[in-house]
Design an enzyme around this catalytic site. Structure first.
Site, PDB file in Angstrom:
ATOM      1  CG  HIS A 195      34.966 -29.116 -13.570  1.00  0.00           C
ATOM      2  ND1 HIS A 195      34.783 -28.257 -12.511  1.00  0.00           N
ATOM      3  CD2 HIS A 195      36.095 -28.691 -14.207  1.00  0.00           C
ATOM      4  CE1 HIS A 195      35.749 -27.354 -12.491  1.00  0.00           C
ATOM      5  NE2 HIS A 195      36.562 -27.594 -13.521  1.00  0.00           N
ATOM      6  CB  CYS A 209      38.279 -27.287 -16.405  1.00  0.00           C
ATOM      7  SG  CYS A 209      39.408 -28.664 -16.107  1.00  0.00           S
TER       8      CYS A 209
END
Length: 235
Positions: A195, A209
């Site tokens: 992301h 992440c």
């Protein structure tokens, strides 16, 4: 003994109007080394920056358009180059970074076929592979390995290794998650995603992440990279 006459020192005015300069003298504010191979820093602008951007892009270090402005997106590309070359990750394009780029330094992904993402945790790089060929090399920041408190207990920030497939895209823009804000995430394993973020330092800093710049995330979406079933190899 005959005394030798001392040669006159050229005045600032003489230098500016083009009067002859004595051997060994340099024009004000210049040097042969800096004029030929300038050290470029974030915030710089000009033709030298534009040339650097074109050279970075030609090697796969995505930096957006070659606009001659050394902004955040270009800094991310310089980080990626420095990581691939094993250099100090300072974001400054100096002699070592220039030599690495001129030499054609590129990492070697494990994936050799298909279209996929590969997250190299050791190098802190994300590879975009199209048809088995490395197309883009992006700076990423994965798990910091630090402790954090969430859901009533302490946890350790980790990025699990494995071979995954993207399965969920819950937001077309910014998403507020329990651990922070994510820009246009593509989930591939439980709560782990690739992301965009506002902070992508050149070292592991996330909860798990793989962070990318907002600009790079938009580029991937526009190019059709973020799609259900897309392979994500993390190692």
């Amino acid at each position: 003994m005959t005394r030798l006459a001392t040669p006159p020192v050229p005045t600032r005015r003489a230098l500016l109007v083009g009067a002859p300069v004595l051997a060994g003298s340099l024009a004000l504010g210049t040097s042969p080394a800096s004029a030929k191979d300038p050290v470029l820093h974030p915030g710089d602008r000009g033709s030298a920056v534009k040339t650097m951007q074109k050279d970075l892009a030609a090697r796969g270090y995505w930096c957006g358009s070659a606009d001659g402005s050394f902004g955040a997106t270009t800094t991310q590309a310089v980080y990626a180059l420095q990581k691939a070359a094993g250099l100090a990750k300072d974001g400054v394009f100096g002699a070592k970074s220039r030599a690495a780029l001129k030499k054609g330094t590129r990492p070697k992904p494990r994936i050799t076929s298909g279209t996929a993402f590969e997250v190299d945790k050791k190098k802190q790089l994300l590879y975009c592979i199209s048809g088995g060929t490395l197309k883009y090399i992006l700076n990423t920041s994965t798990a910091s390995g630090k402790k954090y408190y969430s859901g009533g207990r302490w946890k350790t920030a980790t990025t699990p290794s494995g071979d995954f497939k993207m399965y969920s895209f819950p937001s077309s823009g910014w998403q507020t998650a329990p651990l922070g804000r994510l820009y246009r995430p593509g989930y591939y394993d439980r709560g782990w995603a690739i992301h965009g973020a506002t902070s992508i330092p050149p070292y592991p800093a996330s909860h798990g992440c793989s962070r990318l710049s907002v600009a790079a995330t938009d580029m991937l979406w526009k190019g059709g990279w973020m799609k259900k079933g897309r392979r994500v190899l993390v190692h």
